[in-house]
Design an enzyme around this catalytic site. Structure first.
Site, short mmCIF file in Angstrom:
data_model
loop_
_atom_site.label_atom_id
_atom_site.label_comp_id
_atom_site.label_asym_id
_atom_site.label_seq_id
_atom_site.Cartn_x
_atom_site.Cartn_y
_atom_site.Cartn_z
N LYS A 49 15.88 64.92 24.06
CA LYS A 49 14.44 65.17 23.88
C LYS A 49 14.06 66.60 24.27
O LYS A 49 13.31 67.27 23.56
CB LYS A 49 13.61 64.18 24.71
CG LYS A 49 13.61 62.76 24.22
CD LYS A 49 12.49 61.94 24.84
CE LYS A 49 12.37 62.10 26.33
NZ LYS A 49 13.59 61.67 27.05
N THR A 104 16.04 69.24 24.40
CA THR A 104 16.64 70.15 23.43
C THR A 104 15.84 70.18 22.14
O THR A 104 15.60 71.24 21.55
CB THR A 104 18.09 69.72 23.14
OG1 THR A 104 18.80 69.62 24.37
CG2 THR A 104 18.80 70.71 22.24
N ARG A 126 8.45 69.53 32.23
CA ARG A 126 8.49 69.23 33.66
C ARG A 126 9.49 70.15 34.35
O ARG A 126 10.47 70.58 33.75
CB ARG A 126 8.93 67.78 33.90
CG ARG A 126 7.91 66.74 33.53
CD ARG A 126 8.45 65.35 33.81
NE ARG A 126 9.56 65.00 32.93
CZ ARG A 126 10.38 63.99 33.13
NH1 ARG A 126 10.25 63.23 34.21
NH2 ARG A 126 11.35 63.72 32.28
N LYS A 163 23.87 64.14 36.03
CA LYS A 163 23.11 64.20 34.78
C LYS A 163 22.96 65.63 34.28
O LYS A 163 22.94 65.90 33.09
CB LYS A 163 21.73 63.57 34.98
CG LYS A 163 20.86 63.57 33.72
CD LYS A 163 19.53 62.89 33.99
CE LYS A 163 18.64 62.89 32.74
NZ LYS A 163 18.23 64.22 32.32
N ALA A 199 10.11 59.75 36.05
CA ALA A 199 9.72 59.14 34.78
C ALA A 199 9.68 57.63 34.81
O ALA A 199 9.07 57.01 33.94
CB ALA A 199 10.66 59.61 33.67
N PHE A 221 11.94 59.52 28.93
CA PHE A 221 12.63 58.35 28.39
C PHE A 221 12.08 57.94 27.02
O PHE A 221 11.66 58.79 26.24
CB PHE A 221 12.56 57.19 29.38
CG PHE A 221 13.24 57.48 30.70
CD1 PHE A 221 14.53 57.96 30.74
CD2 PHE A 221 12.57 57.28 31.90
CE1 PHE A 221 15.17 58.23 31.95
CE2 PHE A 221 13.20 57.55 33.11
CZ PHE A 221 14.49 58.03 33.14
N PHE A 272 25.05 65.22 15.62
CA PHE A 272 26.28 65.73 16.23
C PHE A 272 27.30 65.99 15.12
O PHE A 272 27.14 65.49 13.99
CB PHE A 272 26.83 64.72 17.24
CG PHE A 272 25.92 64.49 18.42
CD1 PHE A 272 26.08 65.21 19.59
CD2 PHE A 272 24.89 63.55 18.35
CE1 PHE A 272 25.24 65.01 20.68
CE2 PHE A 272 24.05 63.34 19.43
CZ PHE A 272 24.22 64.07 20.60
N TRP A 315 20.59 72.19 18.32
CA TRP A 315 21.53 72.42 19.41
C TRP A 315 22.55 73.49 19.01
O TRP A 315 22.88 74.39 19.79
CB TRP A 315 22.25 71.13 19.78
CG TRP A 315 23.25 71.29 20.88
CD1 TRP A 315 23.01 71.33 22.23
CD2 TRP A 315 24.67 71.46 20.72
NE1 TRP A 315 24.19 71.52 22.91
CE2 TRP A 315 25.23 71.60 22.01
CE3 TRP A 315 25.52 71.49 19.61
CZ2 TRP A 315 26.59 71.77 22.23
CZ3 TRP A 315 26.88 71.66 19.82
CH2 TRP A 315 27.41 71.80 21.12
#
Length: 756
Positions: free
Chosen positions: A207, A209, A231, A242, A461, A492, A580, A609
């Site tokens: 999200k 990215t 954020r 993460k 979140a 999320f 991807f 990306w």
């Protein structure tokens, strides 16, 4: 032709070519008269004196043999009169002539015109930074280091900020003053877009990215004023497993190491403020337990030079208690006791200490074990800083006054009669404002392509609402202007982040969104379709790297449910397929067809990306078109519903549940909150993000299930009730091999190594 008298020959000028007085009054002169010699001028006017004075600007024409023309124009500026009007007068040898004054006045006016244009003009002058794409795509920090960011003062100027509105923290980030909101108060807002996602894998579906890629496409390539509002990430995941939240690949915020670590210190300020409340809370319990009523009152209201006086915050407490007195000596003994004693129940303290790191051994601790605390021990815990209610308050405040009001209302404990005790009761509200005074200002950064980003607040979140601040959004909406875009992110999936974005954040701000971007990946759909578990640090199995249309098809109900969630709020939903290298055309087409067949406004393939802004151009076009249409935005529920009715509404419409079940202790707390006047607050559901249900192991889009509420808490300053589904940890732990093994500082270059 303008009419009037020539100031030289005093004849009408309406029939002849005219020029202006060569002084400062700009009166009209015949062209032929403006070139007359002194003698000719005297003859023309039949005047024997060899000088002439303009009655308007007091230009004086003198004989001067040193001049080639034999004459000079001098001034007669009255300093005493001029000083009453001029803000500053520069001393000049020989005096200031009228021409100098005229030129200075002209420059002042032109400067004022330029300044006014800059203040009111909404068109940006962004200079995009070119990308140098590499294949294969390097890691995030290598990409970030290869791009030299613009000086933040240049970016601030490009987007229309004045110097007084920018406080630099080095050359790559700056705080933005909220005064910009007053300057642009009549400016129309830009378009407001929220980026959400489907139910993610533990790896995340991109999200952040996608948010950055979309902003780069809109601003650097479509020439639209566009902000990203994000954020501030916690340091816990940065040093855990993460990773950060700056985006990734060629769609990220730079400098990414500064973004993911201390930034401008807002989280540290929140940590200090939170722990000040905790310290004052436990100290108050101690002092009330070890002092008499009279001694306690005298220490709370000491005599200074023989005079007793209540502080402002103490006067507010007296008002809440119904004691309308301002003289400490006028209180009765009963009123003194009522004022001095909070009677906090040590077994019903809801405020905890925080730190911005993952530390599992702080999930349950005992405090007060030193002999100096006289046996006043109690069990408590630490939570991660971004789970502090102060962080949620920072994110939801609409201005400084609202920020202070929300801080004052935070419930920290309950007294022995079950009544709430607030930060204002502890006397700490003003001190919190001082600690947090700089934290209310958003931080300006930039993307890899040199487009602006506002970073502000970072509420958890799941336990909180998981969105960046209202203040950052408001600043961005004004700076972008009517034709611009503000792209922000909801934590999320749509069931958690998007629902809270609408029902909590938009309800508080009054801002009306224009579009939802729903991020999905083939990887996540395969997981929901029955694929093997996906775990961080573990290589993906063959099902995820080879074409498997059956798994994608079986996972589509999860995507369809999230599209439905956006449409329940009346919003156009644009599906962004974050692709991807292993995704196939057949898999992508299957998602596009299913999205459009189930009500999505559009579904587009994105390669941001790997390609940066150019990889999100189709997404940018879809968002522009979606925002051009009128939508039927509406909130999910009204606040006048009961707490239970609001929870049921969310569970049924967002998750697909049929019923909600409460533990008896939970129902009792809900009844108590309602009795205390908190029943009209919005709901902030705390549940796993890994499933539409309360069980993280259940994938897809189940329906008709029972949702069990295990606990409930209140965040009265932030302004919501928090029902808790399942086990929600507010203090993460470190994995067996955290990222700290790879992170180091190069002592020769002073660059950070091993950060993503």
């Amino acid at each position: 032709m303008a009419s009037g008298l020539c100031m030289v020959c005093e004849l009408e000028v309406d029939q002849e070519t005219i020029v202006n007085c060569y002084g400062s009054c700009l009166r009209q002169v015949h062209a032929k008269c403006s070139n007359l010699s002194v003698i000719e001028l005297d003859l023309l006017k039949n005047n024997s004196q060899l000088l002439w004075i303009c009655s308007q600007c007091r230009c004086v024409l003198h004989e001067d043999s040193t001049k080639k023309s034999g004459q000079r124009l001098v001034g007669d500026v009255d300093f005493a009169e001029a000083s009453k009007k001029a803000s500053y007068i520069t001393p000049v040898p020989g005096g200031v002539g009228p021409m100098t004054v005229a030129m200075l006045m002209k420059n002042t006016v032109l400067g004022a015109e330029r300044a006014a244009k800059q203040l009111l003009e909404t068109a940006w002058t962004i200079r995009p930074l070119p990308l140098k794409l590499e294949r294969p795509v390097p890691n995030d920090i290598t990409i970030a280091r290869a791009q030299e960011p613009k000086d933040i003062s240049q970016l601030a100027q490009e987007i229309g900020l004045s110097k007084s509105e920018v406080s630099q923290y080095g050359s790559k980030k700056a705080k933005i003053s909220l005064s910009v909101l007053k300057r642009l108060q009549h400016q129309k807002d830009g378009k407001y877009v929220v980026v959400a996602g489907i139910t993610p894998t533990p790896l995340g579906e991109g999200k952040s990215t996608t948010t950055i890629g979309l902003v780069q496409a809109l601003c650097a390539h479509k020439n639209r004023n566009t902000f990203a509002c994000l954020r501030q990430p916690s340091q816990g995941p940065t040093f855990g497993i993460k990773g950060g939240a700056a985006g990734g690949g060629y769609s990220q915020v730079i400098p990414m190491d500064e973004f993911n670590l201390h930034l401008t210190g807002d989280i540290h300020a929140v940590t200090a403020a939170n722990n000040l409340v905790a310290a004052q809370l436990d100290t108050r319990i101690f002092h009330e337990a070890t002092q008499s009523d009279d001694a306690l009152f005298k220490r709370l209201v000491p005599a200074v030079k023989g005079i007793k006086k209540f502080s402002k915050i103490q006067l507010r407490r007296l008002e809440r208690l119904g004691i309308h007195k301002t003289d400490p000596d006028s209180l009765t003994p009963e009123e003194c006791t009522k004022f001095a004693r909070l009677n906090i129940d040590p077994t019903n303290v809801v405020w905890t200490r925080v730190m911005d790191l993952n530390d599992r051994y702080l999930r349950k601790i005992t405090i007060g074990q030193s002999p100096t605390e006289k046996g006043l021990t109690r069990e408590t815990c630490f939570t991660i800083s971004v789970a502090s209610e102060i962080m949620a308050v920072l994110a939801l405040a609409t201005d400084l006054a609202d920020f202070k009001d929300r801080l004052s209302k935070m419930v920290v404990a309950f007294d022995k009669l079950g009544n709430p005790v607030t930060t204002d009761d502890l006397g700490v509200t003003g001190a919190l404002m001082v600690l947090l005074k700089d934290s209310v200002q958003p931080t300006l950064m930039q993307t890899l392509e040199g487009t602006p980003v506002l970073v502000h607040a970072g509420p958890f979140a799941n336990i909180a609402h998981g969105c960046s601040s209202i203040l950052a959004d408001k600043v961005a909406l004004k700076l972008t202007g009517e034709n611009g875009f503000v792209i922000t992110e909801a934590g999320f999936g749509s069931d958690i982040g998007m629902e809270k974005f609408f029902d909590i954040k938009c309800r508080a701000s009054g801002n009306r969104p224009n579009c939802v971007v729903l991020v999905t990946t083939i990887r996540a759909l395969k997981m929901h379709g029955g694929g093997p578990p996906v775990s961080p640090g573990t290589p993906l199995t063959v099902e995820y790297v080879k074409e498997n249309l059956e798994l994608v098809k079986n996972g589509l109900p999860n995507l369809i449910k999230h599209i439905e969630n956006g449409r329940i709020f009346g919003m156009p939903v644009v599906v962004a397929i974050n692709t991807f290298a292993t995704d196939t055309e057949a898999e992508i087409n299957m998602i596009k067809e299913a999205s459009l067949a189930n009500g999505a406004f559009d579904a587009v393939c994105c390669t941001h990306w790997a390609d940066g802004g150019p990889g999100a151009l189709d997404l940018a076009d879809a968002v522009i078109k979606a925002c051009e249409q009128e939508n039927n935005f509406k909130l999910l529920y009204n606040l006048d519903l009961t707490i239970e009715q609001k929870i049921l509404k969310i569970a049924q419409e967002m998750y697909g549940a049929s019923t909600v079940e409460y533990d008896p202790a939970v129902q009792e707390k809900i009844n108590e909150y309602t009795k205390q006047g908190f029943g009209n607050l919005p709901i902030c559901m705390a549940k796993t993000p890994l499933s539409l249900t309360g069980d993280p192991n259940i994938k897809g889009a189940p329906t008709g299930f029972n949702l069990k509420i295990n606990d409930v808490s209140i965040s009265s300053g932030a302004g919501f009730i928090v029902p808790i589904v399942g086990q929600i940890s507010k203090m993460p732990g470190l994995p067996t091999r955290p990222a700290i093994y790879d992170i180091d500082l190069n002592i020769e270059t002073e660059e950070i190594e091993g950060l993503f």
